[in-house]
Design a protein around this motif. Structure first.
Motif, mmCIF file in Angstrom:
data_model
loop_
_atom_site.group_PDB
_atom_site.id
_atom_site.type_symbol
_atom_site.label_atom_id
_atom_site.label_comp_id
_atom_site.label_asym_id
_atom_site.label_seq_id
_atom_site.Cartn_x
_atom_site.Cartn_y
_atom_site.Cartn_z
ATOM 1 N N GLY A 197 0.801 -1.227 0.000
ATOM 2 C CA GLY A 197 0.000 0.000 0.000
ATOM 3 C C GLY A 197 0.826 1.267 0.000
ATOM 4 O O GLY A 197 0.285 2.370 -0.012
ATOM 5 N N ASN A 198 2.136 1.134 -0.022
ATOM 6 C CA ASN A 198 2.995 2.322 -0.009
ATOM 7 C C ASN A 198 3.111 2.975 -1.385
ATOM 8 O O ASN A 198 3.539 4.124 -1.480
ATOM 9 C CB ASN A 198 4.395 1.963 0.493
ATOM 10 N N ARG A 261 3.371 -4.336 5.607
ATOM 11 C CA ARG A 261 2.072 -4.726 6.144
ATOM 12 C C ARG A 261 1.773 -6.221 5.965
ATOM 13 O O ARG A 261 0.635 -6.602 5.738
ATOM 14 C CB ARG A 261 0.952 -3.896 5.498
ATOM 15 N N PRO A 275 1.391 -2.959 11.978
ATOM 16 C CA PRO A 275 1.336 -2.361 10.637
ATOM 17 C C PRO A 275 0.336 -1.216 10.529
ATOM 18 O O PRO A 275 0.556 -0.258 9.782
ATOM 19 C CB PRO A 275 0.953 -3.536 9.715
ATOM 20 N N THR A 276 -0.766 -1.305 11.291
ATOM 21 C CA THR A 276 -1.756 -0.214 11.212
ATOM 22 C C THR A 276 -1.194 1.073 11.806
ATOM 23 O O THR A 276 -1.477 2.175 11.312
ATOM 24 C CB THR A 276 -3.061 -0.639 11.914
ATOM 25 N N THR A 279 0.702 2.548 9.045
ATOM 26 C CA THR A 279 -0.184 3.067 7.997
ATOM 27 C C THR A 279 -0.728 4.438 8.391
ATOM 28 O O THR A 279 -0.718 5.382 7.586
ATOM 29 C CB THR A 279 -1.371 2.091 7.774
ATOM 30 N N ASN A 282 1.813 7.037 8.060
ATOM 31 C CA ASN A 282 1.941 7.383 6.653
ATOM 32 C C ASN A 282 0.913 8.427 6.239
ATOM 33 O O ASN A 282 1.228 9.409 5.571
ATOM 34 C CB ASN A 282 1.673 6.108 5.824
ATOM 35 N N TYR A 283 -0.335 8.184 6.653
ATOM 36 C CA TYR A 283 -1.399 9.138 6.331
ATOM 37 C C TYR A 283 -1.150 10.485 7.007
ATOM 38 O O TYR A 283 -1.385 11.537 6.428
ATOM 39 C CB TYR A 283 -2.761 8.580 6.755
#
Ligand code: SF4
Ligand code: SF4
Length: 341
Positions: A197-198, A261, A275-276, A279, A282-283
């Protein structure tokens, strides 16, 4: 849709396959619709695993009247004869089918495990027995470590029909491995084409993978019609110089130390969804969604600052990330954001 031959299996498969991890978060009806939409769009390779909870049973439900149209792949974690045989029968029951086209040993960690798989009483002997009965057709390996798969190809390349390995714009370490696999007519299944998802330019990310001549099939995770459309909406032309420059910039921006992830670090001793956390970080930093990320992060049951630094997760991370340090970074970023509000 482009179709390729999957190495020495001789199976004809769509170059984009269906990665079965994300449908776990759907309910059965939604999952059935998503799988069927993928089939309508020309996808015929579907991959799941024993470890993906309800994924196999959802897929089985979706394909029950069209089994022969699908090349069905799954994987089990056991490396011994008895255990692998058990995995095969559990998968057959979950899919509710009488055969699986490709059965793989899942996430092999080291060379010793390769020796065990192909040695006396190893998983491969269970495969040979089941192949004779027709319950499984072909045998593959999945792994995150290049040197382990290279060892497998060098020593057991005649028995191995497919390998699965991560490959994407920022993880290109498999290229030589893929070329070596091709020499032995071993099919190459690419996981993590979007780098967990990166990578946000889906078209570029997918084209980067499918235009590699050594790649047989690329399996992004899919859980919605939009994701399927995005993943299959690809041309197979090689990247232009401008696009290559864009890839180089992405590599520079993401660096080599990011979370894919994969979830192998779970379970955390104190219940952090590792991993969340990354994430949401990242956001917070990259997608102009800071407030949204902040709210979601704070709604998590256990946040990054609760880490007790036991190190258990690090032992399980195939990328050997310094999770403790990275979680400190997550906690610091959200704390700074809170103070700046
Ligand atoms: S080091 Fe921290 S994140 Fe990792 S398992 Fe222990 S408590 Fe969880
Ligand atoms: S920290 Fe490592 S094991 Fe955990 S999800 Fe990220 S890449 Fe996978």
């Amino acid at each position: 849709m482009q179709y390729n031959i999957l190495g020495k299996t001789n199976l004809k498969i769509s170059v984009v396959g269906f990665g079965g991890i994300p449908i776990q978060r759907l309910n059965k009806e939604e999952a059935v619709k998503v799988v069927n939409y993928a089939l309508e769009k020309g996808i015929n390779f579907i991959d799941s695993a024993r470890a993906y909870t309800v994924s196999e049973s959802y897929i089985g439900q979706a394909i029950k009247n069209k089994r022969s149209q699908v090349v069905l792949a799954s994987k089990g974690p056991r490396t011994d004869y008895q255990g692998f045989k058990k995995n095969i029968y559990e998968s057959l029951a979950a899919f509710n089918t009488d055969y699986i086209d490709l059965y793989q040993v899942h996430n092999i960690k080291d060379k010793g495990t390769i020796d065990k798989i192909f040695g006396e009483g190893g998983a491969y002997s269970a495969f040979v027995e089941e192949k004779a009965k027709g319950t499984v057709k072909h045998f593959g390996l999945t792994c995150h470590k290049r040197e382990v798969l290279q060892y497998a190809i060098d020593n057991f390349g005649n028995q191995i029909e497919t390998i699965m390995f991560p490959y994407n714009i920022v993880e290109t370490q498999g290229e030589e491995l893929f070329a070596n696999a091709k020499q032995k007519n071993i099919g190459v299944v690419v996981m993590k084409p979007l780098a967990g998802g990166n990578l946000t330019n889906i078209n570029l990310a997918m084209r980067f993978c499918v235009t590699n001549p050594f790649v047989s099939v690329v399996i992004p995770g899919m859980a919605s019609f939009e994701e399927i459309d995005g993943d299959i909406n690809i041309a197979t032309q090689p990247l232009t110089d401008k696009e290559k420059a864009e890839c180089a910039l992405t590599v520079e921006q993401l660096g080599n130390s990011f979370c894919r992830r994969c979830g192998y670090c779970a379970p955390c001793t104190v219940g952090i969804d590792i991993p969340t956390c990354f994430t949401f970080q990242n956001y917070l930093k990259n997608y102009s969604l800071s407030e949204w990320a902040y709210d979601r992060y704070n709604a998590m049951k256990v946040t990054a600052e609760k880490c007790i630094k036991c190190g258990e997760c690090i032992k399980r991370c195939p990328y050997e990330l310094d999770i403790i340090k990275k979680l400190e970074g997550v906690a610091k970023d959200f704390d700074n954001f809170n103070k700046s509000k």
